[in-house]
Design a protein around this motif. Sequence first.
Motif, PDB file in Angstrom:
ATOM      1  N   UNK A  81       0.661  -1.081  -0.294  1.00 47.30           N
ATOM      2  CA  UNK A  81      -0.059  -0.257  -0.126  1.00 47.30           C
ATOM      3  C   UNK A  81       0.891   1.309   0.072  1.00 47.30           C
ATOM      4  N   UNK A  82       2.123   1.197  -0.180  1.00 46.81           N
ATOM      5  CA  UNK A  82       3.083   2.187  -0.366  1.00 46.81           C
ATOM      6  C   UNK A  82       3.045   3.184   0.857  1.00 46.81           C
ATOM      7  N   UNK A  83       2.951   2.583   1.862  1.00 44.75           N
ATOM      8  CA  UNK A  83       3.298   3.299   3.247  1.00 44.75           C
ATOM      9  C   UNK A  83       4.557   3.467   3.826  1.00 44.75           C
ATOM     10  N   UNK A  84       4.925   4.300   4.554  1.00 39.20           N
ATOM     11  CA  UNK A  84       6.227   4.630   5.037  1.00 39.20           C
ATOM     12  C   UNK A  84       6.584   3.351   5.809  1.00 39.20           C
ATOM     13  N   UNK A  85       7.916   3.174   5.735  1.00 33.88           N
ATOM     14  CA  UNK A  85       8.558   1.964   6.354  1.00 33.88           C
ATOM     15  C   UNK A  85       8.691   2.354   7.940  1.00 33.88           C
ATOM     16  N   UNK A  86       8.717   0.996   8.812  1.00 33.79           N
ATOM     17  CA  UNK A  86       8.916   1.328  10.315  1.00 33.79           C
ATOM     18  C   UNK A  86      10.398   0.735  10.557  1.00 33.79           C
ATOM     19  N   UNK A  87      11.012   1.297  11.389  1.00 39.67           N
ATOM     20  CA  UNK A  87      12.245   0.646  11.866  1.00 39.67           C
ATOM     21  C   UNK A  87      12.057  -0.191  12.973  1.00 39.67           C
ATOM     22  N   UNK A  88      11.081  -0.234  13.336  1.00 42.64           N
ATOM     23  CA  UNK A  88      10.837  -1.239  14.454  1.00 42.64           C
ATOM     24  C   UNK A  88      10.558  -2.576  13.968  1.00 42.64           C
ATOM     25  N   UNK A  89       9.741  -2.553  13.002  1.00 45.81           N
ATOM     26  CA  UNK A  89       9.650  -3.750  12.255  1.00 45.81           C
ATOM     27  C   UNK A  89      10.872  -4.298  11.816  1.00 45.81           C
ATOM     28  N   UNK A  90      11.709  -3.548  11.126  1.00 43.49           N
ATOM     29  CA  UNK A  90      12.992  -3.970  10.359  1.00 43.49           C
ATOM     30  C   UNK A  90      13.794  -4.608  11.524  1.00 43.49           C
ATOM     31  N   UNK A  91      13.868  -3.991  12.664  1.00 42.27           N
ATOM     32  CA  UNK A  91      14.630  -4.201  13.837  1.00 42.27           C
ATOM     33  C   UNK A  91      14.278  -5.627  14.220  1.00 42.27           C
ATOM     34  N   UNK A  92      12.832  -5.901  14.399  1.00 44.48           N
ATOM     35  CA  UNK A  92      12.493  -7.308  15.055  1.00 44.48           C
ATOM     36  C   UNK A  92      12.967  -8.168  13.961  1.00 44.48           C
ATOM     37  N   UNK A  93      12.649  -8.179  12.827  1.00 45.02           N
ATOM     38  CA  UNK A  93      13.047  -9.002  11.756  1.00 45.02           C
ATOM     39  C   UNK A  93      14.544  -9.415  11.836  1.00 45.02           C
ATOM     40  N   UNK A  94      15.371  -8.325  11.996  1.00 40.76           N
ATOM     41  CA  UNK A  94      16.824  -8.634  12.006  1.00 40.76           C
ATOM     42  C   UNK A  94      17.088  -9.491  13.320  1.00 40.76           C
ATOM     43  N   UNK A  95      16.455  -9.044  14.555  1.00 38.59           N
ATOM     44  CA  UNK A  95      16.839  -9.849  15.932  1.00 38.59           C
ATOM     45  C   UNK A  95      16.415 -11.272  15.519  1.00 38.59           C
ATOM     46  N   UNK A  96      15.260 -11.752  14.984  1.00 39.00           N
ATOM     47  CA  UNK A  96      14.921 -12.885  14.654  1.00 39.00           C
ATOM     48  C   UNK A  96      16.016 -13.865  13.831  1.00 39.00           C
ATOM     49  N   UNK A  97      16.686 -13.052  12.968  1.00 40.18           N
ATOM     50  CA  UNK A  97      17.404 -13.800  11.886  1.00 40.18           C
ATOM     51  C   UNK A  97      16.874 -13.616  10.604  1.00 40.18           C
ATOM     52  N   UNK A  98      17.749 -14.362   9.648  1.00 36.13           N
ATOM     53  CA  UNK A  98      17.496 -14.196   8.321  1.00 36.13           C
ATOM     54  C   UNK A  98      16.383 -15.363   7.933  1.00 36.13           C
ATOM     55  N   UNK A  99      15.898 -16.097   8.549  1.00 34.17           N
ATOM     56  CA  UNK A  99      15.190 -17.316   8.010  1.00 34.17           C
ATOM     57  C   UNK A  99      13.445 -16.906   8.584  1.00 34.17           C
ATOM     58  N   UNK A 100      13.296 -15.548   8.618  1.00 35.31           N
ATOM     59  CA  UNK A 100      11.998 -15.091   8.945  1.00 35.31           C
ATOM     60  C   UNK A 100      11.187 -14.956   7.739  1.00 35.31           C
ATOM     61  N   UNK A 101      10.128 -15.416   7.606  1.00 35.67           N
ATOM     62  CA  UNK A 101       9.210 -15.473   6.414  1.00 35.67           C
ATOM     63  C   UNK A 101       7.649 -15.149   6.761  1.00 35.67           C
ATOM     64  N   UNK A 102       6.876 -14.967   6.017  1.00 39.95           N
ATOM     65  CA  UNK A 102       5.536 -14.976   6.248  1.00 39.95           C
ATOM     66  C   UNK A 102       5.045 -16.599   6.689  1.00 39.95           C
ATOM     67  N   UNK A 103       4.101 -16.654   7.682  1.00 39.44           N
ATOM     68  CA  UNK A 103       3.377 -17.966   8.053  1.00 39.44           C
ATOM     69  C   UNK A 103       2.887 -18.353   6.805  1.00 39.44           C
ATOM     70  N   UNK A 104       2.780 -19.626   6.379  1.00 36.96           N
ATOM     71  CA  UNK A 104       2.112 -20.365   5.483  1.00 36.96           C
ATOM     72  C   UNK A 104       0.600 -20.002   5.313  1.00 36.96           C
ATOM     73  N   UNK A 105      -0.106 -19.814   6.249  1.00 37.95           N
ATOM     74  CA  UNK A 105      -1.481 -19.322   6.251  1.00 37.95           C
ATOM     75  C   UNK A 105      -1.501 -18.122   5.489  1.00 37.95           C
ATOM     76  N   UNK A 106      -0.714 -17.209   6.255  1.00 38.53           N
ATOM     77  CA  UNK A 106      -0.640 -15.780   5.659  1.00 38.53           C
ATOM     78  C   UNK A 106      -0.133 -15.434   4.401  1.00 38.53           C
ATOM     79  N   UNK A 107       0.723 -16.341   3.986  1.00 35.29           N
ATOM     80  CA  UNK A 107       1.307 -16.568   2.563  1.00 35.29           C
ATOM     81  C   UNK A 107       0.159 -16.754   1.625  1.00 35.29           C
ATOM     82  N   UNK A 108      -0.662 -17.866   2.124  1.00 36.92           N
ATOM     83  CA  UNK A 108      -1.612 -17.995   1.077  1.00 36.92           C
ATOM     84  C   UNK A 108      -2.554 -16.904   0.810  1.00 36.92           C
ATOM     85  N   UNK A 109      -3.103 -16.297   1.951  1.00 38.25           N
ATOM     86  CA  UNK A 109      -3.764 -15.087   1.818  1.00 38.25           C
ATOM     87  C   UNK A 109      -3.333 -14.243   1.130  1.00 38.25           C
ATOM     88  N   UNK A 110      -1.947 -13.888   1.110  1.00 36.88           N
ATOM     89  CA  UNK A 110      -1.377 -12.736   0.477  1.00 36.88           C
ATOM     90  C   UNK A 110      -1.417 -13.193  -1.209  1.00 36.88           C
TER      91      UNK A 110
END
Length: 160
Positions: A81-110
Amino acid sequence: MAFLMKSMLSNQVKNLGLGGGGEETKEENTPSDPAAAAGMTREEYEEYQKQMVEEKMERDAAFVQKKAERACLRVHLREKYRLPKSELDENQIQMAGDDVGLPEDLAKMVEEDQEEEEDKDSILGQLQNLQNMDMDTIKEKAQATFTEMKQAAEQKCSVM
């Protein structure tokens, strides 16, 4: 009412020294060793504590993973939806590591949402929308557009 009377009388009796010694003996009988208080040997208690720490670490790791998945979803929606990025979200993704992706259910919905949008954007999707519209409305829109274009051309062109 009976409770109030009982508590008032028992407090007065304890103050006189007739029945107040029971609580003091309970405090003296409590073992200082937490393993003995739990009814375990020292080794069992240490093993129990290790298991508790491991389980807490596993729960924390799973929690961080879930937070990162949610952050990944929010990032995806912000991009969509072309909204501004959030640093908090990017930090949470980096803390979890590189293997983070959308859960299967959400990926199917997307994926389903993307397919629906692609269908709507295609020519066939537009034709289906035209079938649902009234022909009179389409004619009126076409005539209004043609009239506007003709007027604009007459204003710009001196020959017409």
